[in-house]
Design an enzyme around this catalytic site. Structure first.
Site, short mmCIF file in Angstrom:
data_model
loop_
_atom_site.label_atom_id
_atom_site.label_comp_id
_atom_site.label_asym_id
_atom_site.label_seq_id
_atom_site.Cartn_x
_atom_site.Cartn_y
_atom_site.Cartn_z
N ASP A 9 -40.88 -16.09 10.78
CA ASP A 9 -41.01 -16.55 9.37
C ASP A 9 -39.81 -17.48 9.11
O ASP A 9 -38.95 -17.17 8.32
CB ASP A 9 -41.05 -15.36 8.39
CG ASP A 9 -39.82 -14.47 8.47
OD1 ASP A 9 -39.20 -14.37 9.54
OD2 ASP A 9 -39.47 -13.86 7.43
N HIS A 242 -29.98 -10.83 13.56
CA HIS A 242 -31.14 -9.93 13.64
C HIS A 242 -32.17 -10.42 14.67
O HIS A 242 -32.48 -9.73 15.64
CB HIS A 242 -31.85 -9.85 12.29
CG HIS A 242 -31.02 -9.41 11.16
ND1 HIS A 242 -30.57 -8.11 11.02
CD2 HIS A 242 -30.55 -10.07 10.07
CE1 HIS A 242 -29.88 -7.99 9.90
NE2 HIS A 242 -29.84 -9.17 9.31
C1 BDR Z 1 -34.98 -9.83 8.86
O1 BDR Z 1 -35.34 -10.35 7.58
C2 BDR Z 1 -35.31 -11.75 7.59
O2 BDR Z 1 -34.68 -12.23 6.45
C3 BDR Z 1 -34.59 -12.16 8.84
O3 BDR Z 1 -35.09 -13.39 9.32
C4 BDR Z 1 -34.85 -11.02 9.79
O4 BDR Z 1 -36.06 -11.22 10.48
C5 BDR Z 1 -33.74 -8.98 8.74
O5 BDR Z 1 -34.00 -7.87 7.92
CA CA Z 2 -37.17 -13.38 10.48
#
Ligand code: BDR
Ligand code: CA
Length: 311
Positions: A9, A242
């Protein structure tokens, strides 16, 4: 080489994950699917195509996916604090020349997994809406996929979008529950491990010193993300990696320790809707459905991540 489908995303850390996967000599990225999440899906698709142009990897097909949760409308506006309004730190860039393929993300996933049985690792770093839609279309993909690595959830630590809920799972909890209960071989890379990783301003300064278009782009978008972290968590001087950590687990599973768990998503709680709940009782006799990452060698991961993106 290990065949990878990335589901994103594209936001900033998704862009870092795409760059890391494409640059890794251990992975063959056979396609990227996009979803709403950090930004609306058309924006996530545009961002993804742009990142691939910066990487000189426009041969990788991009399939656009779901615009909203599967079973209800989106609840919230998009989180501009970390990723900027446009998802890439509000950096301006021209419309990409490339276009997404004509099939939907879910159909693309199904096609690729059927085409390469037991060979495709799916790395999902956004809401699980596309994968849930793919499983509803073709339930047999859960036995044909080699592995599903999911960045999402939080088992023993706090949430980030809500007090108990992590952003990707919270964005479509029903889809996440469907995926977790599907029987697919899942490794969960949640906040328990991703919040132990960090990219600091000094690291992005090293990118700037390379004087390359790609490294300069990554530094520009990441500086916004680091500022978001500084504002949200006063004690941090860098951002969490992440989505890149989910890619790292595909490259080198020894970076994390995993524990098989019985895991559910809370779909009813007033304060805990979207929370991932694990049965941690020693006498739990149910069959575990998810391998949850419980610890990470963050230093070794960060060195590998930087080494891959500095070369
Ligand atoms: C996740 O949430 C999104 O904002 C980041 O891209 C990551 O995939 C972290 O909680
Ligand atoms: Ca993400």
């Amino acid at each position: 080489m290990h065949r990878i489908l990335l589901d994103v995303d594209t936001g900033v850390d998704d862009a870092l994950a795409i760059a890391y996967a494409v640059r890794s000599s251990d992975l063959d990225v056979i396609g990227i699917t996009t979803c709403f999440g950090n930004v609306p899906v058309d924006r996530a698709t545009r961002n993804t195509l742009h990142v691939l142009e910066r990487l000189g990897a426009t041969e990788i097909p991009v399939a656009m996916g779901e615009a909203a949760p599967l079973f209800h409308p989106s609840k919230e506006a998009y989180p501009a604090q970390f990723h900027g309004e446009n998802g890439l730190g509000d950096l301006a860039f021209p419309d990409p020349a490339g276009k997404p393929v004509s099939t939907s993300a879910a159909a693309f996933m199904v096609d690729q997994i059927r085409r390469y049985p037991k060979q495709v690792t799916l790395i999902c770093v956004g809401p699980l809406t596309n994968l849930a839609a793919a499983i509803l279309q073709a339930p047999e993909i859960t036995t044909l996929v080699r592995q599903v690595i999911i960045m999402g959830g939080a088992v023993e630590v706090a949430g980030n979008r809500r007090m108990h809920a992590e952003a990707n799972v919270y964005s479509d909890p029903e889809a996440a529950q469907l995926v977790f209960q599907s029987g697919a071989p899942i490794t969960l890379v949640g906040l328990d491990v991703t919040m132990q990783t960090e990219l600091k301003l000094e690291d992005i300064q090293r990118w700037r010193e390379l004087n390359s278009d790609l490294a300069g782009f990554l530094a520009d978008i990441t500086s916004c993300y680091i500022e978001g972290y500084r504002q949200a968590y006063g004690d941090r001087t860098g951002c969490a990696l992440h989505d890149p950590l989910a890619v790292a687990v595909a490259i080198d599973p020894s970076l994390v320790a995993v524990q098989p768990m019985v895991l559910q998503v809370d779909l009813e709680g007033v304060h805990s809707y979207g929370r991932t709940v694990a049965d941690l009782r020693p006498r739990c006799t149910d069959q575990p459905n998810v391998n949850v990452c419980t610890s990470v060698d963050a230093k070794r991961f960060q060195e590998h991540f930087m080494g891959t993106l500095m070369s």
